[in-house]
Design an enzyme around this catalytic site. Structure first.
Site, PDB file in Angstrom:
ATOM      1  N   PRO A 187     -80.810  37.673 -83.244  1.00 65.68           N
ATOM      2  CA  PRO A 187     -82.260  37.695 -83.145  1.00 65.68           C
ATOM      3  C   PRO A 187     -82.857  39.093 -83.202  1.00 65.68           C
ATOM      4  CG  PRO A 187     -81.274  37.072 -81.042  1.00 65.68           C
ATOM      5  CD  PRO A 187     -80.180  37.094 -82.055  1.00 65.68           C
ATOM      6  N   ASN A 188     -83.959  39.154 -83.918  1.00 68.68           N
ATOM      7  CA  ASN A 188     -84.805  40.334 -84.063  1.00 68.68           C
ATOM      8  C   ASN A 188     -84.205  41.440 -84.925  1.00 68.68           C
ATOM      9  OD1 ASN A 188     -86.936  39.255 -82.397  1.00 68.68           O
ATOM     10  ND2 ASN A 188     -85.560  39.599 -80.676  1.00 68.68           N
ATOM     11  N   ARG A 204     -79.320  50.864 -71.156  1.00 72.58           N
ATOM     12  CA  ARG A 204     -80.553  50.078 -71.164  1.00 72.58           C
ATOM     13  C   ARG A 204     -80.613  49.176 -69.928  1.00 72.58           C
ATOM     14  NH1 ARG A 204     -81.363  47.627 -76.921  1.00 72.58           N
ATOM     15  NH2 ARG A 204     -83.473  47.374 -76.099  1.00 72.58           N
ATOM     16  N   ASN A 234     -73.242  41.237 -84.506  1.00 70.95           N
ATOM     17  CA  ASN A 234     -74.238  41.805 -83.603  1.00 70.95           C
ATOM     18  C   ASN A 234     -75.127  40.639 -83.204  1.00 70.95           C
ATOM     19  OD1 ASN A 234     -76.350  43.030 -82.281  1.00 70.95           O
ATOM     20  ND2 ASN A 234     -76.519  44.734 -83.711  1.00 70.95           N
ATOM     21  N   GLU A 276     -67.455  43.033 -82.108  1.00 71.88           N
ATOM     22  CA  GLU A 276     -68.813  42.992 -81.566  1.00 71.88           C
ATOM     23  C   GLU A 276     -69.424  44.380 -81.731  1.00 71.88           C
ATOM     24  OE1 GLU A 276     -70.958  42.679 -77.191  1.00 71.88           O
ATOM     25  OE2 GLU A 276     -68.901  41.987 -77.392  1.00 71.88           O
ATOM     26  N   ARG A 301     -88.954  47.622 -85.904  1.00 73.85           N
ATOM     27  CA  ARG A 301     -88.895  47.399 -84.450  1.00 73.85           C
ATOM     28  C   ARG A 301     -88.342  48.630 -83.734  1.00 73.85           C
ATOM     29  NH1 ARG A 301     -84.184  44.067 -81.503  1.00 73.85           N
ATOM     30  NH2 ARG A 301     -84.972  44.190 -79.377  1.00 73.85           N
ATOM     31  N   ALA A 308     -79.667  39.912 -78.435  1.00 76.85           N
ATOM     32  CA  ALA A 308     -79.847  39.461 -77.050  1.00 76.85           C
ATOM     33  C   ALA A 308     -78.953  38.273 -76.694  1.00 76.85           C
ATOM     34  CB  ALA A 308     -81.315  39.118 -76.802  1.00 76.85           C
ATOM     35  N   HIS A 367     -73.107  46.871 -81.461  1.00 78.76           N
ATOM     36  CA  HIS A 367     -74.478  47.068 -80.991  1.00 78.76           C
ATOM     37  C   HIS A 367     -74.959  48.419 -81.490  1.00 78.76           C
ATOM     38  CE1 HIS A 367     -74.366  43.530 -78.494  1.00 78.76           C
ATOM     39  NE2 HIS A 367     -73.143  43.896 -78.151  1.00 78.76           N
ATOM     40  N   TYR A 386     -83.736  51.895 -82.807  1.00 78.35           N
ATOM     41  CA  TYR A 386     -83.008  51.262 -83.902  1.00 78.35           C
ATOM     42  C   TYR A 386     -83.117  51.982 -85.243  1.00 78.35           C
ATOM     43  CZ  TYR A 386     -82.753  47.468 -80.553  1.00 78.35           C
ATOM     44  OH  TYR A 386     -82.506  46.734 -79.428  1.00 78.35           O
TER      45      TYR A 386
END
Length: 137
Positions: free
Chosen positions: A9-10, A104, A71, A95, A17, A74, A97, A22
């Protein structure tokens, strides 16, 4: 070699964004660079904001590809279903990120994917994907 890149998502908003976290590059532009840099690899790319679609893609590539770069955004921190899908397939999953999730919010420190992944790459921006590719080579 066949590698699937799955973004959650996103991540379709990369380049727009929160550029301070990012960056300004879209994933499609970055993927074009990866294809040029690794011509020996056949890449499949899929992005979805829908958890079940990501699980379906893990099932689709999880028994026939050489690697999956995931990735889950969330969903990393909330989806037992995605974690179970990674556990249930035979293709190794890295995985990734883009940001350092440990710098964060506290909820981003938990991953349901990590226990079943071949490895985890966190916090190297878009280069995290290239590092994952190199781990498969």
């Amino acid at each position: 070699m066949k590698i699937a890149i799955l973004n959650g998502p996103n991540l379709n908003l990369l380049g727009k964004r929160e550029p301070e976290i990012y960056g300004n590059l879209t994933f499609e532009a970055y993927l074009s660079d990866l294809k040029s840099k690794f011509p020996e690899i056949s890449f499949t790319y899929f992005q979805s904001n829908i958890e079940g679609e990501l699980i379906d893609q893990l099932h689709a590539y999880g028994f026939s590809y050489d690697g999956i770069i995931l990735n889950a955004g969330a969903y990393t921190h909330t989806s037992i279903g995605i974690g179970d899908a990674v556990k249930g397939i035979t293709t190794p999953v890295i995985e990734v990120h883009i940001s350092n999730t440990f710098s964060r919010e506290e909820f981003r420190h938990q991953s349901y994917i990590s226990p079943n992944a071949k490895g985890v790459i966190i916090g190297f921006g878009l280069q995290s994907y290239e590092l994952a590719i190199q781990s498969f080579l």
